[in-house]
Design a protein around this motif. Structure first.
Motif, PDB file in Angstrom:
ATOM      1  N   SER A  55       0.959  -1.274  -0.053  1.00 28.26           N
ATOM      2  CA  SER A  55       0.030   0.151   0.081  1.00 28.26           C
ATOM      3  C   SER A  55       0.707   1.345   0.007  1.00 28.26           C
ATOM      4  N   ALA A  56       0.224   2.375  -0.191  1.00 29.59           N
ATOM      5  CA  ALA A  56       1.103   3.656  -0.064  1.00 29.59           C
ATOM      6  C   ALA A  56       1.699   3.816   1.397  1.00 29.59           C
ATOM      7  N   VAL A  76       5.304   5.784  -4.706  1.00 26.75           N
ATOM      8  CA  VAL A  76       3.861   5.845  -4.537  1.00 26.75           C
ATOM      9  C   VAL A  76       3.406   6.265  -5.848  1.00 26.75           C
ATOM     10  N   ALA A  77       4.033   6.775  -6.600  1.00 29.41           N
ATOM     11  CA  ALA A  77       3.676   7.042  -8.222  1.00 29.41           C
ATOM     12  C   ALA A  77       3.534   6.009  -9.018  1.00 29.41           C
ATOM     13  N   ARG A  80       0.581   3.686  -8.126  1.00 29.48           N
ATOM     14  CA  ARG A  80      -0.444   4.206  -8.556  1.00 29.48           C
ATOM     15  C   ARG A  80      -0.504   3.855 -10.167  1.00 29.48           C
ATOM     16  N   GLU A  83      -1.614   0.279 -10.025  1.00 27.96           N
ATOM     17  CA  GLU A  83      -2.986   0.133  -9.989  1.00 27.96           C
ATOM     18  C   GLU A  83      -3.836   0.484 -10.851  1.00 27.96           C
ATOM     19  N   GLY A  84      -3.497   1.311 -11.736  1.00 28.61           N
ATOM     20  CA  GLY A  84      -4.189   1.980 -13.143  1.00 28.61           C
ATOM     21  C   GLY A  84      -4.223   1.056 -14.230  1.00 28.61           C
TER      22      GLY A  84
END
Length: 281
Positions: A55-56, A76-77, A80, A83-84
């Motif tokens: 997780s972040a 974190v980027a 994301r 996840e995208g």
């Protein structure tokens, strides 16, 4: 699904590799990192081998333990982005179909070369109102609790304005079975086929039909869209896949080129479409 999900797994592995490098550069063993993070050692092992996506908060804790909090934002980027790449339908459509349709508008507006292959339905950019309504209604009944089909249809119809821009190029490939495989009634399908011939006559649009025949050189694959050379989107049974790695985009571009070589165009494509229309009468 296995081939497509490999891209997601590769991105997860790349993130895990970067986290593992931070740990190594800090001179820490897995158990030492776990102790500093307040975790069980197995959690560090699962994250570092990409068996578990962090997780972040996990990333922030990991970077702090390694003394590299300056890397948190970048990692974190990356998370994301991972996840995208893969979005399950229930997440994408939890508030209805309209929002899902609107989410791709920026992508359509910045793309100048569209390539789409469809083994099942006429692609959305060349659908009629009635055909779109039948398709989205079927989707809503199957998996979406919110009924905003009318709004979603309006968004998709508005999106078709990109076809009017002569600077954009569109190449659509359809399996012949698509011509007789509609969700609406016979009138809806006939109207759609007539519209397909009309759109196919536009100077910036190519419509190819892959004839159904024995002994073809390449079997049908999952439907996909290629946007310029930057991105591929694939609609699977369980979710929506976005691919941006150059090697993955090239793989789909190569598949499109091979399928395009099997298709017929112009008068031959129109003959197949007219034959499908005649079969509806």
């Amino acid at each position: 699904m296995a081939a497509s999900s490999s891209s997601v797994q590769a991105a997860r592995q790349a993130l895990a590799d970067r986290l593992r490098e931070l740990c190594r550069d800090a001179g820490l063993e897995g158990k030492q990192l776990a102790a500093l993070c307040g975790w069980h050692p197995s959690k560090v092992s699962r994250i570092s081998t990409a068996k578990t996506t962090p997780s972040a908060d996990d990333i922030q804790t990991w970077c702090r333990a390694c003394g590299r909090e300056d890397q948190t934002a970048d990692l974190v980027a990356s998370l994301r982005a991972v996840e995208g790449m893969w979005v399950q339908w229930h997440r994408m459509e939890r508030t209805g179909l309209r929002r899902a349709q609107e989410s791709v508008l920026p992508l359509y507006e910045r793309t100048t070369r569209f390539r789409a292959y469809s083994p099942n339905f006429v692609p959305g950019l060349v659908q009629t109102f009635g055909y779109t309504e039948a398709v989205l209604r079927a989707v809503q009944r199957r998996r979406v609790a919110v009924d905003d089909v009318a709004d979603a249809v309006a968004v998709r119809m508005d999106r078709q304005r990109v076809l009017d821009d002569g600077h954009r190029r569109f190449a659509f490939l359809l399996e012949e079975s698509v011509l007789s495989n509609g969700l609406g009634d016979a009138d809806t399908q006939a109207e759609q086929l007539d519209h397909l011939m009309t759109v196919g006559a536009l100077p910036n649009v190519s419509v190819g039909v892959i004839p159904a025949r024995v002994g073809r050189s390449r079997m049908p694959v999952e439907g996909f869209w290629i946007y310029d050379t930057a991105q591929v989107n694939v609609e699977l049974v369980s979710g929506y896949l976005t691919l941006t790695q150059p090697s993955e985009v090239k793989a789909y571009a190569d598949a499109f080129a091979m399928l395009a070589d099997m298709a017929v165009y112009g008068a031959k494509a129109r003959a197949l479409i007219r034959a499908a229309m005649d079969s509806l009468r």
